[in-house]
Design a protein around this motif. Structure first.
Motif, short mmCIF file in Angstrom:
data_model
loop_
_atom_site.label_atom_id
_atom_site.label_comp_id
_atom_site.label_asym_id
_atom_site.label_seq_id
_atom_site.Cartn_x
_atom_site.Cartn_y
_atom_site.Cartn_z
N ALA A 18 0.83 -1.21 0.00
CA ALA A 18 0.00 0.00 0.00
C ALA A 18 0.86 1.26 0.00
O ALA A 18 0.59 2.21 -0.74
CB ALA A 18 -0.95 0.00 1.20
N ASN A 19 1.90 1.28 0.83
CA ASN A 19 2.80 2.44 0.87
C ASN A 19 3.52 2.63 -0.46
O ASN A 19 3.70 3.77 -0.93
CB ASN A 19 3.83 2.27 1.99
CG ASN A 19 3.23 2.44 3.37
OD1 ASN A 19 2.17 3.06 3.52
ND2 ASN A 19 3.88 1.89 4.38
N THR A 22 0.88 3.90 -3.09
CA THR A 22 0.49 5.28 -2.77
C THR A 22 1.57 6.26 -3.20
O THR A 22 1.27 7.35 -3.74
CB THR A 22 0.22 5.41 -1.27
OG1 THR A 22 -0.83 4.52 -0.90
CG2 THR A 22 -0.19 6.84 -0.93
N ALA A 23 2.83 5.89 -2.98
CA ALA A 23 3.94 6.76 -3.37
C ALA A 23 4.09 6.84 -4.89
O ALA A 23 4.56 7.86 -5.42
CB ALA A 23 5.24 6.25 -2.75
N LYS A 25 1.52 6.56 -7.17
CA LYS A 25 0.34 7.08 -7.87
C LYS A 25 0.54 8.48 -8.45
O LYS A 25 -0.02 8.78 -9.52
CB LYS A 25 -0.87 7.04 -6.93
CG LYS A 25 -1.40 5.62 -6.70
CD LYS A 25 -2.62 5.59 -5.82
CE LYS A 25 -3.87 6.00 -6.58
NZ LYS A 25 -4.23 5.01 -7.61
N LEU A 49 -6.50 -0.12 -4.72
CA LEU A 49 -5.79 1.14 -4.95
C LEU A 49 -5.70 1.49 -6.43
O LEU A 49 -4.96 2.39 -6.81
CB LEU A 49 -4.39 1.06 -4.32
CG LEU A 49 -4.36 1.00 -2.79
CD1 LEU A 49 -2.96 0.73 -2.28
CD2 LEU A 49 -4.89 2.32 -2.20
N CYS A 51 -4.75 -0.47 -9.12
CA CYS A 51 -3.73 -1.11 -9.96
C CYS A 51 -4.36 -2.18 -10.85
O CYS A 51 -5.42 -2.73 -10.55
CB CYS A 51 -2.66 -1.76 -9.09
SG CYS A 51 -1.78 -0.62 -8.03
#
Length: 269
Positions: A18-19, A22-23, A25, A49, A51
């Protein structure tokens, strides 16, 4: 957004993915996950998220990264691992690129962490890798481990500003498990490549690697973590060549037995 697809290969990365996504995106609207039989929630987290997630058989690191490249929306590929985070300066640098020369590849600096500590010396310090390239000219080798990019002679390498934070291991135990896993894969790859001079590699490479990592490259300045890296790397190097030697002995024995049986059959035909 920029015309770049991000390819991430995963297996049981629920704690990290997730991290990473998120970075990534702010960089791309096309993030591709090539998942290898995760038994946790990695694929579901990635799908939630936004993908594109593909469940693929494991054919090795290089081969699976190439699968992601073929499925990409754009020709420009940014290869990221689930335990890696691009920093703000790198993201800004990516948005400033023109992407008008497909013969250019981009080298990126890495900051590698052991737990929460940045490793500045040894084999992990001052690290940089080519991770942005155009799939028209460049692809990964099909190696099961330690994959490399196959670069044409006309390739122009440029360095990008910023860096990628690489949270490679959280503990000595995790590092040992990873090193053991890579040792097994390396042994398999060496056997496929018919690697020779195993005796010298078994007894010289681990010692030389420790001296280079811990002393020549100043790994001792990273304290306890620097020593752990040097020692586990030493053991990993010794382990893969020891396993290779044992496997080669078994194969030689089988080959000899087969040869004797064939000779016996011919004699009594």
């Amino acid at each position: 957004m920029i015309p770049v697809s991000i390819v991430i290969i995963t297996k049981n990365e629920a704690a990290l993915i997730a991290n990473c996504i998120t970075a990534c995106k702010p960089i791309s609207d096309d993030i591709i996950i090539i998942d290898n039989d995760s038994t946790d929630y990695t694929p579901k987290i990635a799908e939630s998220l936004g993908c594109r997630v593909f469940l693929e058989n494991w054919d090795g690191y290089g081969a699976n990264k190439n699968k992601g490249g073929l499925l990409a929306k754009y020709d420009w590929i940014l290869s990221i691992d689930a335990d890696e985070i691009p920093d703000a300066e790198l993201i800004t640098a990516l948005h400033q690129l023109s992407f008008n020369d497909s013969k250019v590849v981009y080298d990126i600096k890495f900051k590698t962490y052991f737990g929460k500590k940045i490793i500045q010396y040894g084999s992990w310090g001052n690290n940089h890798k080519i991770r942005l390239f155009n799939r028209i000219h460049v692809k990964w080798s099909n190696s099961k481990v330690h994959e490399t990019l196959l670069l044409p002679n006309f390739t122009n390498i440029k360095r990008l500003k910023g860096h990628i934070d690489h949270f490679t291991v959280q503990s000595v135990q995790e590092f040992y498990q990873k090193a053991n896993h890579y040792a097994n894969l390396s042994t398999e790859q060496y056997l496929i490549n018919n690697k020779k001079n195993v005796f010298l590699k078994l007894y010289l490479s681990p010692i030389f690697g420790f001296i280079k990592n811990y002393i020549i490259r100043l790994g001792f300045l990273d304290g306890a973590e620097g020593l752990d890296i040097a020692l586990i790397t030493y053991k990993n190097t010794w382990s893969k060549y020891y396993r290779l030697k044992q496997l080669q002995r078994k194969l030689d024995s089988l080959s000899t037995k087969t040869h004797i049986i064939k000779d016996f059959d011919m004699e009594y035909k």
